[in-house]
Motif scaffolding. Structure first.
Motif, PDB file in Angstrom:
ATOM      1  N   ILE A   1       1.196  14.506  26.016  1.00 34.81           N
ATOM      2  CA  ILE A   1       0.191  15.247  26.795  1.00 34.81           C
ATOM      3  C   ILE A   1      -1.046  14.387  27.045  1.00 34.81           C
ATOM      4  O   ILE A   1      -1.577  14.333  28.159  1.00 34.81           O
ATOM      5  N   LEU A   2      -1.495  13.678  26.004  1.00 36.68           N
ATOM      6  CA  LEU A   2      -2.690  12.834  26.137  1.00 36.68           C
ATOM      7  C   LEU A   2      -2.371  11.494  26.789  1.00 36.68           C
ATOM      8  O   LEU A   2      -3.270  10.801  27.254  1.00 36.68           O
ATOM      9  N   GLN A   3      -1.090  11.114  26.780  1.00 36.11           N
ATOM     10  CA  GLN A   3      -0.615   9.842  27.335  1.00 36.11           C
ATOM     11  C   GLN A   3      -1.324   8.651  26.684  1.00 36.11           C
ATOM     12  O   GLN A   3      -1.907   7.798  27.353  1.00 36.11           O
ATOM     13  N   VAL A   4      -1.227   8.617  25.356  1.00 37.07           N
ATOM     14  CA  VAL A   4      -1.795   7.532  24.560  1.00 37.07           C
ATOM     15  C   VAL A   4      -0.752   7.037  23.565  1.00 37.07           C
ATOM     16  O   VAL A   4       0.163   7.786  23.198  1.00 37.07           O
ATOM     17  N   PRO A   5      -0.855   5.791  23.101  1.00 35.30           N
ATOM     18  CA  PRO A   5       0.065   5.305  22.063  1.00 35.30           C
ATOM     19  C   PRO A   5      -0.173   6.044  20.746  1.00 35.30           C
ATOM     20  O   PRO A   5      -1.230   6.645  20.527  1.00 35.30           O
ATOM     21  N   ASN A   6       0.806   5.976  19.875  1.00 29.57           N
ATOM     22  CA  ASN A   6       0.746   6.745  18.631  1.00 29.57           C
ATOM     23  C   ASN A   6      -0.495   6.472  17.796  1.00 29.57           C
ATOM     24  O   ASN A   6      -1.065   7.385  17.189  1.00 29.57           O
ATOM     25  N   GLY A   7      -0.923   5.213  17.744  1.00 30.11           N
ATOM     26  CA  GLY A   7      -2.068   4.866  16.920  1.00 30.11           C
ATOM     27  C   GLY A   7      -3.359   5.540  17.344  1.00 30.11           C
ATOM     28  O   GLY A   7      -4.257   5.767  16.515  1.00 30.11           O
ATOM     29  N   SER A   8      -3.471   5.888  18.620  1.00 34.18           N
ATOM     30  CA  SER A   8      -4.699   6.517  19.112  1.00 34.18           C
ATOM     31  C   SER A   8      -4.851   7.942  18.604  1.00 34.18           C
ATOM     32  O   SER A   8      -5.960   8.482  18.582  1.00 34.18           O
TER      33      SER A   8
ATOM     34  N   MET B   1       2.766  23.732  22.761  1.00 35.24           N
ATOM     35  CA  MET B   1       3.275  22.391  23.017  1.00 35.24           C
ATOM     36  C   MET B   1       4.528  22.436  23.889  1.00 35.24           C
ATOM     37  O   MET B   1       4.691  21.643  24.818  1.00 35.24           O
ATOM     38  N   VAL B   2       5.426  23.385  23.582  1.00 38.74           N
ATOM     39  CA  VAL B   2       6.652  23.530  24.372  1.00 38.74           C
ATOM     40  C   VAL B   2       6.304  23.823  25.830  1.00 38.74           C
ATOM     41  O   VAL B   2       6.854  23.206  26.760  1.00 38.74           O
ATOM     42  N   GLU B   3       5.388  24.758  26.037  1.00 34.03           N
ATOM     43  CA  GLU B   3       5.018  25.148  27.408  1.00 34.03           C
ATOM     44  C   GLU B   3       4.379  23.996  28.166  1.00 34.03           C
ATOM     45  O   GLU B   3       4.691  23.759  29.351  1.00 34.03           O
ATOM     46  N   LEU B   4       3.513  23.243  27.509  1.00 29.88           N
ATOM     47  CA  LEU B   4       2.836  22.119  28.180  1.00 29.88           C
ATOM     48  C   LEU B   4       3.816  20.997  28.516  1.00 29.88           C
ATOM     49  O   LEU B   4       3.755  20.417  29.604  1.00 29.88           O
ATOM     50  N   ILE B   5       4.708  20.682  27.591  1.00 28.54           N
ATOM     51  CA  ILE B   5       5.683  19.619  27.859  1.00 28.54           C
ATOM     52  C   ILE B   5       6.641  20.043  28.963  1.00 28.54           C
ATOM     53  O   ILE B   5       6.998  19.235  29.843  1.00 28.54           O
ATOM     54  N   LYS B   6       7.058  21.305  28.962  1.00 24.87           N
ATOM     55  CA  LYS B   6       7.920  21.801  30.042  1.00 24.87           C
ATOM     56  C   LYS B   6       7.228  21.661  31.394  1.00 24.87           C
ATOM     57  O   LYS B   6       7.870  21.315  32.407  1.00 24.87           O
ATOM     58  N   LEU B   7       5.924  21.905  31.431  1.00 26.20           N
ATOM     59  CA  LEU B   7       5.173  21.738  32.675  1.00 26.20           C
ATOM     60  C   LEU B   7       5.129  20.267  33.090  1.00 26.20           C
ATOM     61  O   LEU B   7       5.304  19.936  34.263  1.00 26.20           O
ATOM     62  N   LEU B   8       4.914  19.378  32.115  1.00 25.62           N
ATOM     63  CA  LEU B   8       4.873  17.950  32.435  1.00 25.62           C
ATOM     64  C   LEU B   8       6.223  17.449  32.935  1.00 25.62           C
ATOM     65  O   LEU B   8       6.289  16.539  33.759  1.00 25.62           O
ATOM     66  N   GLU B   9       7.303  18.025  32.416  1.00 25.45           N
ATOM     67  CA  GLU B   9       8.634  17.598  32.842  1.00 25.45           C
ATOM     68  C   GLU B   9       8.892  17.907  34.320  1.00 25.45           C
ATOM     69  O   GLU B   9       9.631  17.191  34.987  1.00 25.45           O
ATOM     70  N   CYS B  10       8.281  18.963  34.815  1.00 21.35           N
ATOM     71  CA  CYS B  10       8.569  19.359  36.194  1.00 21.35           C
ATOM     72  C   CYS B  10       7.366  19.231  37.123  1.00 21.35           C
ATOM     73  O   CYS B  10       7.483  19.454  38.330  1.00 21.35           O
TER      74      CYS B  10
END
Length: 316
Positions: A204-211, A299-308
């Motif tokens: 969602i944030l589009q950052v690497p894990n360390g961030s 989280m599920v709802e946001l990722i589903k939105l990002l997928e489509c």
């Protein structure tokens, strides 16, 4: 050892590289034609140093196929596909699975064991989890993240069998730090809960894990996801092996600091994520046991939105 690896993503390439380096006979199965073509033409290439250019990858040739139909025997089948591909993948290799050739499910998700057990006898399935990380690159290369982290394997009944010992020996001999354990299901739940905090937040944030551990807001969000996941595991009578999931989360983020999570890689590559087998699975178990998990559901709802729905692109 004659090993069939099903799945040519980042972890499939990592395991393939080290097993090839250890002089095992490897066949890698993948249905993506671009990945398959690169594997057949250039082999598996590993970049172990962040400072190295991808062209400096050390490569090993590998036999790569789109299906296991033509294979007649193997000593081990290593399952490294996404959870949504488990059914078709196990069906493809089912004819190879038997007492002398177990299926080692090495996936980060809940429900894969149940799916696989519908196709092959449960006694021929071994479970595993790995904390190795990597980023899939073009031309079948992979950038290793944070050095080699430990892999765990275990029989479903907790026994240290001869076949488990053989697999453990082969993996360690090839440089894959591996440990046999008795409570593999408890360890799997620990990993799923931990990565159900890391993966969607990083995507969602589009950052690497360390961030993720650099801001209090993201730390607080991930801790809330861990707490909800722990309550679901408790409701399912799952004994979590790791007493401190917070420590496990921070350690995972630190060791893969420069990596993009698998879920973020999927979003960027515009392919389906494993949200249903991670946060989605936690939500399903929560509903069955009357546990509230609003953060996981979000989280599920946001990722589903990002997928489509590509951010910044107007939807019709």
């Amino acid at each position: 050892m004659k090993i069939v690896i099903v799945g040519g993503g980042a972890i499939g390439r990592l395991f393939g590289y080290f097993l090839l380096k250890g002089n095992n006979e490897i066949t890698l199965i993948d249905i993506d034609q671009n990945t398959l073509g690169a594997l057949q033409e250039k082999g598996i290439g590993l970049i172990a140093d962040d400072n190295k250019h991808p062209d400096e990858a050390q490569s090993f040739p590998v036999k790569a196929l789109s299906s296991a139909d033509s294979l007649t025997e193997a000593d081990l089948v290593l399952l490294l596909v996404k959870s949504q591909d488990t059914l078709s993948a196990v069906q493809d290799v089912a004819h190879l699975i038997g007492e002398s050739c177990p299926l080692l499910c090495m996936q980060t998700g809940l429900g894969n064991l149940e799916v696989a057990a519908k196709i092959v006898p449960k006694e021929n399935i071994i479970m595993g989890i790995t904390f190795m990380s990597g980023t899939a690159l073009s031309d079948a290369r992979v950038r290793q993240g944070g050095g080699l982290a430990r892999t765990y394997i275990g029989e479903l009944n907790g026994a240290f069998t001869k076949r488990l010992e053989n697999i453990n020996h082969v993996l360690n001999r090839c440089g894959i730090e591996t440990q046999m354990v008795k409570r593999i299901i408890g360890r799997l739940w620990c990993k799923v809960i931990t990565y159900s905090a890391i993966n969607p937040v990083s995507a969602i944030l589009q950052v690497p894990n360390g961030s993720l551990t650099s801001k209090m807001e993201s730390i607080t969000l991930m801790k809330r996801l861990l707490d909800e996941g722990r309550e679901v595991a408790k409701s399912c009578s799952i004994e979590l092996v790791y007493p401190d999931l917070y420590e496990l989360l921070f350690d995972a983020c630190e060791k893969s600091a420069n990596n993009l999570s698998s879920m973020l890689q999927d979003i960027l590559n515009e392919v389906p994520t494993e949200i249903d087998a991670q946060n989605g699975a936690i939500c399903r178990y929560a509903e069955e046991n009357g546990v509230k998990v609003p953060t996981h559901q979000t989280m599920v709802e946001l990722i589903k939105l990002l997928e489509c729905w590509k951010p910044g692109v107007e939807q019709q």
